[in-house]
Design a protein around this motif. Structure first.
Motif, PDB file in Angstrom:
ATOM      1  N   ASP A  29      21.389  14.648  18.725  1.00 25.89           N
ATOM      2  CA  ASP A  29      20.328  13.862  19.375  1.00 25.89           C
ATOM      3  C   ASP A  29      19.099  13.774  18.469  1.00 25.89           C
ATOM      4  OD1 ASP A  29      21.744  13.396  21.685  1.00 25.89           O
ATOM      5  OD2 ASP A  29      20.627  14.824  22.932  1.00 25.89           O
ATOM      6  N   ILE A  30      18.792  14.895  17.811  1.00 24.48           N
ATOM      7  CA  ILE A  30      17.614  14.941  16.944  1.00 24.48           C
ATOM      8  C   ILE A  30      17.847  14.074  15.703  1.00 24.48           C
ATOM      9  CG2 ILE A  30      16.033  16.441  15.665  1.00 24.48           C
ATOM     10  CD1 ILE A  30      16.993  18.781  17.425  1.00 24.48           C
ATOM     11  N   THR A  31      19.034  14.197  15.105  1.00 24.58           N
ATOM     12  CA  THR A  31      19.358  13.368  13.933  1.00 24.58           C
ATOM     13  C   THR A  31      19.148  11.883  14.271  1.00 24.58           C
ATOM     14  OG1 THR A  31      21.056  14.967  13.304  1.00 24.58           O
ATOM     15  CG2 THR A  31      21.151  12.795  12.255  1.00 24.58           C
ATOM     16  N   GLY A  32      19.689  11.467  15.405  1.00 23.97           N
ATOM     17  CA  GLY A  32      19.559  10.062  15.815  1.00 23.97           C
ATOM     18  C   GLY A  32      18.108   9.660  16.012  1.00 23.97           C
ATOM     19  N   ALA A  33      17.333  10.561  16.607  1.00 24.98           N
ATOM     20  CA  ALA A  33      15.919  10.252  16.867  1.00 24.98           C
ATOM     21  C   ALA A  33      15.150  10.116  15.552  1.00 24.98           C
ATOM     22  CB  ALA A  33      15.304  11.347  17.739  1.00 24.98           C
ATOM     23  N   ILE A  34      15.462  10.968  14.579  1.00 26.10           N
ATOM     24  CA  ILE A  34      14.784  10.891  13.273  1.00 26.10           C
ATOM     25  C   ILE A  34      15.143   9.573  12.581  1.00 26.10           C
ATOM     26  CG2 ILE A  34      14.680  11.928  10.955  1.00 26.10           C
ATOM     27  CD1 ILE A  34      15.233  14.670  12.413  1.00 26.10           C
ATOM     28  N   LEU A  35      16.421   9.200  12.631  1.00 24.24           N
ATOM     29  CA  LEU A  35      16.841   7.940  12.002  1.00 24.24           C
ATOM     30  C   LEU A  35      16.182   6.748  12.700  1.00 24.24           C
ATOM     31  CD1 LEU A  35      20.657   8.476  11.302  1.00 24.24           C
ATOM     32  CD2 LEU A  35      18.707   8.782   9.754  1.00 24.24           C
ATOM     33  N   ALA A  36      16.185   6.765  14.036  1.00 25.64           N
ATOM     34  CA  ALA A  36      15.610   5.639  14.797  1.00 25.64           C
ATOM     35  C   ALA A  36      14.134   5.482  14.467  1.00 25.64           C
ATOM     36  CB  ALA A  36      15.813   5.862  16.297  1.00 25.64           C
ATOM     37  N   ALA A  37      13.445   6.629  14.358  1.00 30.15           N
ATOM     38  CA  ALA A  37      12.016   6.575  14.027  1.00 30.15           C
ATOM     39  C   ALA A  37      11.818   6.091  12.587  1.00 30.15           C
ATOM     40  CB  ALA A  37      11.395   7.959  14.210  1.00 30.15           C
ATOM     41  N   SER A  38      12.688   6.528  11.670  1.00 27.34           N
ATOM     42  CA  SER A  38      12.544   6.172  10.252  1.00 27.34           C
ATOM     43  C   SER A  38      12.727   4.674  10.033  1.00 27.34           C
ATOM     44  CB  SER A  38      13.579   6.928   9.407  1.00 27.34           C
ATOM     45  OG  SER A  38      13.393   8.315   9.527  1.00 27.34           O
ATOM     46  N   VAL A  39      13.736   4.106  10.648  1.00 23.54           N
ATOM     47  CA  VAL A  39      14.017   2.677  10.409  1.00 23.54           C
ATOM     48  C   VAL A  39      13.291   1.786  11.419  1.00 23.54           C
ATOM     49  CG1 VAL A  39      16.284   3.240   9.436  1.00 23.54           C
ATOM     50  CG2 VAL A  39      16.118   2.562  11.863  1.00 23.54           C
ATOM     51  N   LYS A  40      12.477   2.424  12.279  1.00 22.62           N
ATOM     52  CA  LYS A  40      11.767   1.683  13.332  1.00 22.62           C
ATOM     53  C   LYS A  40      12.749   0.805  14.118  1.00 22.62           C
ATOM     54  CE  LYS A  40       7.294   2.449  11.639  1.00 22.62           C
ATOM     55  NZ  LYS A  40       7.735   3.847  11.284  1.00 22.62           N
ATOM     56  N   ALA A  41      13.789   1.454  14.625  1.00 24.90           N
ATOM     57  CA  ALA A  41      14.825   0.743  15.372  1.00 24.90           C
ATOM     58  C   ALA A  41      14.231   0.059  16.603  1.00 24.90           C
ATOM     59  CB  ALA A  41      15.900   1.742  15.814  1.00 24.90           C
ATOM     60  N   GLU A  42      14.861  -1.055  17.022  1.00 23.11           N
ATOM     61  CA  GLU A  42      14.370  -1.686  18.253  1.00 23.11           C
ATOM     62  C   GLU A  42      14.670  -0.795  19.459  1.00 23.11           C
ATOM     63  OE1 GLU A  42      16.954  -4.935  20.038  1.00 23.11           O
ATOM     64  OE2 GLU A  42      17.549  -5.130  17.924  1.00 23.11           O
ATOM     65  N   VAL A  43      15.774  -0.027  19.347  1.00 24.29           N
ATOM     66  CA  VAL A  43      16.102   0.920  20.401  1.00 24.29           C
ATOM     67  C   VAL A  43      16.994   2.014  19.817  1.00 24.29           C
ATOM     68  CG1 VAL A  43      18.139  -0.393  21.206  1.00 24.29           C
ATOM     69  CG2 VAL A  43      16.970   1.162  22.795  1.00 24.29           C
ATOM     70  N   TYR A  44      16.873   3.204  20.396  1.00 26.08           N
ATOM     71  CA  TYR A  44      17.769   4.306  20.042  1.00 26.08           C
ATOM     72  C   TYR A  44      18.708   4.505  21.222  1.00 26.08           C
ATOM     73  CZ  TYR A  44      19.176   9.226  19.258  1.00 26.08           C
ATOM     74  OH  TYR A  44      19.893  10.394  19.103  1.00 26.08           O
ATOM     75  N   GLU A  45      19.968   4.087  21.010  1.00 27.16           N
ATOM     76  CA  GLU A  45      20.944   4.207  22.096  1.00 27.16           C
ATOM     77  C   GLU A  45      21.632   5.568  22.020  1.00 27.16           C
ATOM     78  OE1 GLU A  45      22.395  -0.337  22.947  1.00 27.16           O
ATOM     79  OE2 GLU A  45      23.306   0.702  21.232  1.00 27.16           O
ATOM     80  N   ASN A  46      21.455   6.341  23.053  1.00 22.64           N
ATOM     81  CA  ASN A  46      22.022   7.686  23.090  1.00 22.64           C
ATOM     82  C   ASN A  46      23.167   7.691  24.100  1.00 22.64           C
ATOM     83  OD1 ASN A  46      22.086  10.679  23.915  1.00 22.64           O
ATOM     84  ND2 ASN A  46      20.751  10.650  22.107  1.00 22.64           N
ATOM     85  N   PHE A  47      24.403   7.632  23.579  1.00 22.57           N
ATOM     86  CA  PHE A  47      25.561   7.533  24.471  1.00 22.57           C
ATOM     87  C   PHE A  47      26.016   8.901  24.957  1.00 22.57           C
ATOM     88  CE2 PHE A  47      25.622   3.385  22.543  1.00 22.57           C
ATOM     89  CZ  PHE A  47      26.099   2.566  23.552  1.00 22.57           C
ATOM     90  N   THR A  48      26.136   9.012  26.255  1.00 21.40           N
ATOM     91  CA  THR A  48      26.597  10.268  26.858  1.00 21.40           C
ATOM     92  C   THR A  48      27.729   9.914  27.827  1.00 21.40           C
ATOM     93  OG1 THR A  48      25.085  10.067  28.710  1.00 21.40           O
ATOM     94  CG2 THR A  48      24.249  11.186  26.757  1.00 21.40           C
ATOM     95  N   ASP A  49      27.957  10.757  28.799  1.00 16.33           N
ATOM     96  CA  ASP A  49      29.020  10.450  29.767  1.00 16.33           C
ATOM     97  C   ASP A  49      28.473  10.261  31.182  1.00 16.33           C
ATOM     98  OD1 ASP A  49      28.311  13.044  30.097  1.00 16.33           O
ATOM     99  OD2 ASP A  49      30.317  13.891  29.902  1.00 16.33           O
ATOM    100  N   VAL A  50      27.187   9.939  31.271  1.00 11.42           N
ATOM    101  CA  VAL A  50      26.623   9.615  32.596  1.00 11.42           C
ATOM    102  C   VAL A  50      25.998   8.214  32.541  1.00 11.42           C
ATOM    103  CG1 VAL A  50      26.170  11.988  33.336  1.00 11.42           C
ATOM    104  CG2 VAL A  50      24.438  10.765  31.998  1.00 11.42           C
ATOM    105  N   ASP A  51      26.005   7.546  33.705  1.00  9.89           N
ATOM    106  CA  ASP A  51      25.434   6.193  33.758  1.00  9.89           C
ATOM    107  C   ASP A  51      23.916   6.206  33.579  1.00  9.89           C
ATOM    108  OD1 ASP A  51      27.801   4.835  34.055  1.00  9.89           O
ATOM    109  OD2 ASP A  51      27.643   4.588  36.238  1.00  9.89           O
ATOM    110  N   TYR A  52      23.299   7.227  34.134  1.00  6.67           N
ATOM    111  CA  TYR A  52      21.832   7.289  34.154  1.00  6.67           C
ATOM    112  C   TYR A  52      21.360   8.736  34.042  1.00  6.67           C
ATOM    113  CZ  TYR A  52      21.906   2.588  36.262  1.00  6.67           C
ATOM    114  OH  TYR A  52      22.098   1.264  36.502  1.00  6.67           O
ATOM    115  N   VAL A  53      20.100   8.893  33.762  1.00  9.09           N
ATOM    116  CA  VAL A  53      19.408  10.136  34.080  1.00  9.09           C
ATOM    117  C   VAL A  53      19.079  10.035  35.569  1.00  9.09           C
ATOM    118  CG1 VAL A  53      17.339  11.530  33.659  1.00  9.09           C
ATOM    119  CG2 VAL A  53      18.414  10.289  31.763  1.00  9.09           C
TER     120      VAL A  53
END
Lengths: 453, 453
Positions: free
Chosen positions: B198-222
């Motif tokens: 999760d942290i790796t993805g967040a660092i990459l998303a912040a670095s490339v200024k992604a439009e969104v960081y999609e974090n896929f899990t096994d639940v529909d929602y929080v």
């Protein structure tokens, strides 16, 4: 043996002193009496202590104080004449005159002068009691052993005093003890903070293990809420030391907060009584009280607080953040009251009077540079409201009733903390909401409610 | 550009990986993909990372790990066969074998071995994407610039990484980046805490200024409350970083708490999505959200806390008392959560796991001798319940509703603090009351109520 303390208004003129002496002699157990200096006879009158402060200041400034000193002496002379004990004035007049000779440093001089009000009042009361046929003796605080720290105008009692003063248990007749002051180990007169006669009485009551410490004031009872805000509030007949301390702290001025410690430690109950209505039982301050239906005994407020709110992302990961915040607060010489914390937030609530604009700026500067906070906000004009009662923390629903009462009058709770003290819960609201909040809480816990809920 | 992260269960076998790759290629913006190591295929299965930990421990103890290593390799071989990319196994097999040669100290060795799960999974996914006709490239974290502190197994990102990793914005095709680890400045492999992909993805998303960081899990929602305690709870469609952080802190395990900081700072929204139901919009974590009727967005609990309650008469007169209490706590290496205060009382609430019996005894000893407290009580088995929602502190009546709900099920509130955080209020109850309290609060704030209040 009962120790009784009488305040300044109860000793303001001859009529008042007669009233006080009638109370003293009506109970043969009242054998140790603490007196203040004569207070105000009417609203615009000046207390003797304030007159003495003026004399002392003139003397320090090397100005002429003779007319001011004459006023003080004639105030005593009037009372002595009216009581029929004019002879005592030779001693009193000489004492005042001698004390005002400036032969020491300012702080010592000030304490020596302002304590003369109590000291000479004790001599006056002793003379009057003698004149009406009672065995009565003025007690010299230094000779009796009222030994205090050398903190002029803000002294505290030294432990060794209690043992020395315990000998007063065996005095003959009625001992009259001047309140407010004692002696340092070097023999200088030192005074308690203003209102310190309550403390003198408490120390004596603890020393002689009095059956009760009767503290005479001009109210029938301590009330469950400030009578200036709520008319005819419910009187408190019995209250514990801890409850009284919390209420005193939050603005109940009936009984000096510092005067609780000696009696609390010695287990001597305190009876707050009305000098103008001595048959009224008054309020008893005790160790344990009988519990009534509601655990809440009083509601109090004090509106001179401010809040320093600090935010920093991931604050909760930084070991020592809270400690460092408090260290910075302490470096400024400030004392904090509460420190509610969130994950990334910490707020410090303290008395506004402590925080000058300069201190505020320095504090923000320190917290910004040393702790690298993301944001710091200082909010002024906060009011703390305390709901007080023994065992409250174990009563399910008190918090619910309190918060519901506040919500019903649309008071926003800016902080709420319950849990550390077993005796109180604390709400912070804006100063503007304070009175409304206090009324709502009083109604919730003290007014008889008709109908449901 | 979207950054996507897939967890271990989404990569547990060939079918899952096909599902993941279908999701990736269905949106041409999904060009930077972070993968975990293969997780459990069924309840009693063992995660690859756990298998690797076992191998490493055997190697450290100089025991034979060959059969364990074979298991790991055959797990990858099975997936590679099923995906039709058996050739990649030469490289993967050699890599695992090489890493397990113990030629360095234990902590470095452990991080090097356990990071192999993610690293080889990224190679596998890259090979599969290529095999189905997509331009896909494995990204080497060291070469790309994922530079981390030398805190083995508990590393944090170095600031300079962001600038280096920003170049990934220009990669061609789909970049597959292994999660969970990076490199120290000395070139050693270092890993984040477990769940670190999760942290790796967040660092990459912040670095490339992604439009969104999609974090896929096994639940529909929080969800607004733990679904293990309340059935079918209300899903959260939009939540702020601050709200998510408070809920993560209090036991919501959907999204790694540490993974919020990089995206929060960069302002990249996070989308929690279900790999098994990718068309479901999922939960968006954003800076500001649209407010609904109730400011409460979630209720969470965590039951592993204890409270150290300190009482001392006239404590509030001692400048620095609170700071000294926190200093002693800090000397023991403990981190506190809350510090509710009364006039003569101070309580420190901290995670129970930190406080061994020895530490507890030392703490009591220190506080007794250094601070001369009148009494110290340590209460274990405390549960903290957080009611979370932006702007809650300015909404009159939320505290009233919460306390009333708790009183209605006879839950005793041992501590309640509101006011420092604008985003949450915190209640402490006994562990035994925790579930009951959580249910009552959920019902109060989330269930449609019929009739009056």
């Amino acid at each position: 043996m009962k120790v009784c303390k009488f305040g300044g208004t109860s000793l303001a003129d001859a009529n008042q002193i007669r009233k006080v002496c009638n109370i003293i002699v009506s109970d043969s157990e009242r054998r140790l009496v603490v007196v203040s200096a004569p207070g105000k006879r009417f609203d615009s009158d000046i207390k003797v202590t304030d007159m003495l402060i003026k004399c002392a200041k003139l003397a320090i400034a090397e100005n002429n104080y003779n007319s001011n000193l004459d006023e003080v002496i004639s105030r005593y002379a009037q009372i002595a004449d009216d009581l029929g004990v004019p002879d005592i004035m030779n001693e009193i007049s000489a004492d005042f005159t001698k004390r005002l000779i400036k032969d020491t440093d300012n702080v010592k001089f000030m304490d020596r002068v302002i304590s003369a009000g109590e000291d000479n009042c004790a001599k006056l009361v002793t003379a009057y009691l003698k004149s009406i046929g009672y065995d009565s003796n003025y007690i010299h605080p230094g000779q009796a052993g009222m030994l205090l720290s050398a903190d002029f105008s803000n002294t505290v009692v030294l432990d060794q005093s209690y043992e020395k003063l315990a000998k007063l248990k065996n005095i003959k007749g009625i001992g009259v003890f001047p309140g407010f002051f004692g002696y340092s180990l070097k023999g200088d007169i030192v005074t308690f903070p203003r209102g310190g006669s309550d403390i003198t009485g408490a120390i004596l009551a603890a020393s002689v293990k009095a059956e009760v410490y009767e503290n005479f004031t001009d109210v029938d009872y301590v009330y469950s809420v400030n009578p200036k805000i709520i008319k005819n509030p419910k009187p408190i007949t019995e209250i514990t030391y801890r409850e009284m301390r919390e209420l005193s702290y939050a603005g109940f001025n009936v009984y000096q907060e510092d005067a609780l410690l000696p009696v609390y430690k010695a287990g001597v109950p305190v009876n707050i009584k009305n000098v103008n209505n001595p048959t009224c039982p008054g309020t008893m301050i005790v160790k344990n009280r009988v519990h009534t239906n509601s655990p809440v005994i009083g509601v109090a407020s004090d509106d001179k607080f401010c809040c320093i709110a600090i935010n920093k992302y991931l604050m909760n990961r930084e070991v020592g953040f809270g400690r460092r915040v408090l260290g910075i607060i302490e470096d400024e010489g400030l004392n904090f009251e509460h420190m509610p914390t969130g994950i990334d937030d910490i707020s410090v609530i303290l008395r506004e009077s402590q925080l000058s604009d300069d201190a505020k700026d320095r504090l923000i500067e320190h917290i910004t540079t040393e702790l690298r906070a993301d944001s710091i906000n200082v909010e002024k004009n906060l009011c703390l409201i305390m709901v007080v009662g023994e065992g409250m923390s174990h009563n399910v629903g008190i918090a619910a009733r309190a918060t519901k009462a506040l919500a019903s009058v649309k008071v926003n709770i800016q902080m709420f903390t319950q849990g550390s003290s077993e005796v109180s819960m604390v709400f912070a609201t804006s100063k503007a909401d304070c009175e409304k909040a206090l009324k709502a809480l009083y109604e919730e816990f003290f007014e008889v409610r008709l109908g449901n809920d």
